[in-house]
Design an enzyme around this catalytic site. Structure first.
Site, short mmCIF file in Angstrom:
data_model
loop_
_atom_site.label_atom_id
_atom_site.label_comp_id
_atom_site.label_asym_id
_atom_site.label_seq_id
_atom_site.Cartn_x
_atom_site.Cartn_y
_atom_site.Cartn_z
N CYS A 73 24.92 116.13 36.39
CA CYS A 73 23.97 115.10 35.98
C CYS A 73 23.72 115.17 34.48
O CYS A 73 23.50 116.27 33.97
CB CYS A 73 22.66 115.30 36.73
SG CYS A 73 21.30 114.33 36.10
N PRO A 74 23.69 114.05 33.79
CA PRO A 74 23.81 112.66 34.27
C PRO A 74 25.23 112.09 34.10
O PRO A 74 25.40 110.88 34.18
CB PRO A 74 22.84 111.92 33.35
CG PRO A 74 22.99 112.64 32.05
CD PRO A 74 23.26 114.09 32.38
#
Lengths: 92, 507
Positions: A28-29
């Site tokens: 992430c992200p």
């Protein structure tokens, strides 16, 4: 007129193609950012299949598609890989 | 030096008068540094959520005690008696401060910081309820109240918070009940923080306890961020189901650096669990093939020589807090918090994390924010180097919570003006890291309006000179920025050997 027909034909071909994005190994992200980049190059209604290994990507793609006007058609998990089938929306 | 030589304040002094008197009595309150501008100025210490400055009264108590210092576990010679009694007083003082009846609760000193306590309580519940392998924790937990539970239990689920993204509030009680129902019979305990170390947002711990107890689960509370800031009632709630089973905090958040972690836990929970730390002081008899563990609490859980000095230092700081009155401490803090929040809200580029609707989601005086156009590492470094404002940045050992609040901003990175296609193609974790964090401001008893004003003025000033400051720094990776020219030698400010040399030379 001929150009317009060609353009529509091109759109149709593009619509039928399912784009693929391998985001495995990314955290992430990045899976969402990579998907966002691919989606930007797609036409409305076209499908994108993303594969990822980050467990957080399950919640991320649900939230991302909801907040960015795309449709998460289906998601599933197989052998530690999460797969998301996304249809590009109009408001992205 | 003996106690009689100290200038003592009126021992009857209480409340706001006492707070005003001791407000400047902290070690480090007058520390000065030379800045990148070559100007020398007094530090504005706004990093109390990480570690508070030391209260002079607590230090004085520790120094005085050292005249009598001896190991505990003996009542033969004078010093051993004094040490043992003072150490026992420290336990009792903390129980009293937290409104925990010594008949029902025991106070255990463990390790440094709260991490040892969380690891211990997780193992206690694992051994107490081996068939219940699920733990529920809130999304806003510090890693110390997250990873130990993952380590010692099969399933750990995060309880969502109210609201979304950067506007999230406290723990979502409906979501908690849903999880308790879903995993009914398998939830060993619920672990939540009383106040977030990132946003300061306070959780309704007694409502959480009542709900968890209704489903047969115990409740562990991380009190690290609240214990020096608000009154805590661990064990005198009505009904009793609102009481806390285990309350954990650390002395370094209570103006007593060098003190141990503290676990106040119900005797019923811990009495029959076999200690995992074994050694001296916790046994009645030891044979060649076996040993007999003492039934006495807290002794059986405090193997080895305890941190006697640290425990007494901590209890002395707590004595002062109690004399001021925690209602007064929290009122004073709330006044400064309002000032800070209002000031930040007046800066259009400031992004404040967590709901700041204080009537709905009360906070302790901790605020995390970002400033549009500045990476968190750059902002915190400029505040230090040019304005002598000490704040913390990054993810504050609460990655899941910080990530959740930053997600929308991170997803918007590709539409930032300074991102061209080439940069996007080479996007990597390092690029993200520079933007994946926040700057945190946190107050203490010694914080004044001047500190808040200095911070707000600094933010406004640097915000108006973005290009200048950006040119002064180079990105070092891992979210860190370094000034191109100003690189002071910190060992010239302090090095343990220099102090040793000084004292030996002046002997």
């Amino acid at each position: 007129m001929r150009d317009r027909l060609q353009e529509l034909k091109g759109d149709k071909e593009q619509m039928e193609e399912i784009m693929q994005l391998n985001a495995q190994g990314l955290h992430c992200p990045l899976p969402v950012l990579k998907a966002k980049k691919v989606l930007a190059s797609m036409v409305v209604g076209q499908l994108l299949e993303v594969s990822a290994t980050d467990e957080d990507s399950v919640r991320d793609f649900e939230a991302f598609t909801r907040s960015h006007g795309h449709l998460l058609l289906k998601s599933w998990q197989a052998n530690g890989v999460f797969v998301f089938l996304i249809q590009k929306g109009e408001t992205s | 030096m003996t106690l009689n030589t100290y200038e003592r304040c009126n021992p009857q002094m209480r409340g706001l008068d006492l707070l005003q008197k001791i407000r400047t009595d902290f070690i480090g309150i007058d520390t000065h540094y030379t800045l990148a501008t070559a100007k020398r100025s007094k530090r504005h210490f706004l990093d109390s959520a990480a570690s508070t400055l030391m209260m002079k009264t607590a230090q004085a108590t520790a120094f005085e005690f050292l005249n009598h210092y001896s190991n505990t576990h003996s009542i033969t010679h004078f010093s051993a008696r004094i040490s043992t009694e003072a150490y026992e007083w420290a336990h009792a003082r903390i129980l009293s401060f937290l409104h925990a009846d010594p008949e029902d609760y025991t106070c255990i000193f463990l390790g440094s910081g709260s991490t040892s306590c969380f690891n211990r309580i997780s193992k206690i519940f694992r051994d107490l309820k081996p068939d219940q392998n699920t733990v529920l924790i809130s999304l806003m937990e510090h890693h110390s109240n997250d990873l130990p539970h993952r380590q010692h239990h099969d399933n750990v689920f995060h309880i969502p918070l109210e609201g979304e993204g950067r506007h999230m509030g406290h723990l979502n009680m409906i979501a908690l009940e849903d999880l308790l129902q879903k995993y009914q019979g398998d939830v060993s305990y619920v672990a939540v923080t009383a106040a977030s170390n990132v946003t300061g947002i306070i959780n309704p711990i007694h409502e959480i306890a009542q709900l968890a107890h209704a489903y047969g689960a115990y409740v562990v509370v991380d009190g690290s961020q609240i214990v020096a800031r608000q009154s805590v009632n661990v064990g005198h709630n009505v009904p009793h189901s609102r009481n806390i089973d285990a309350f954990i905090f650390s002395g370094h958040k209570v103006y007593a650096p060098g003190s141990p972690g503290v676990m106040v836990v119900r005797r019923e929970v811990i009495q029959d669990v076999v200690p995992t730390n074994v050694g001296g002081g916790m046994v009645n008899r030891v044979f060649r093939q076996s040993y007999e563990v003492s039934p006495k609490l807290p002794d059986r859980e405090e193997a080895g020589t305890p941190n006697i000095l640290g425990a007494i230092t901590l209890a002395a700081a707590i004595e002062v807090l109690d004399r001021i009155g925690m209602d007064i401490v929290s009122k004073e803090e709330e006044r400064l918090l309002q000032m800070l929040l209002l000031g930040l809200q007046d800066i259009p580029e400031a992004i404040i994390y967590g709901s700041y609707d204080l009537s709905r989601y009360p906070r302790v005086a901790t605020v995390a924010f970002n400033l549009a156009g500045f990476d968190h590492g750059l902002l915190a470094t400029i505040l230090n180097d040019y304005y002598n404002v000490a704040v913390r940045n990054d993810c504050f050992c609460a990655h899941p919570y910080v990530r959740e609040m930053l997600l929308q901003e991170l997803w918007d990175l590709d539409v930032l003006n300074d991102l061209n296609q080439d940069v996007f193609d080479h996007l990597d974790q390092e690029f993200i890291k520079a933007r994946q964090g926040m700057v945190r401001v946190s107050l203490g008893l010694y914080t004044t309006e001047r500190d808040i004003e200095a911070l707000l003025a600094a933010i406004c000033d640097l915000n108006s000179q973005h290009d200048f400051y950006a040119q002064q720094y180079s990105y070092q990776g891992n979210g860190v920025y370094r000034h191109n020219e100003f690189q002071p030698n910190h060992t010239s400010l302090f090095h343990p050997q220099d102090v040793v040399n000084f004292f030996l030379k002046n002997k």
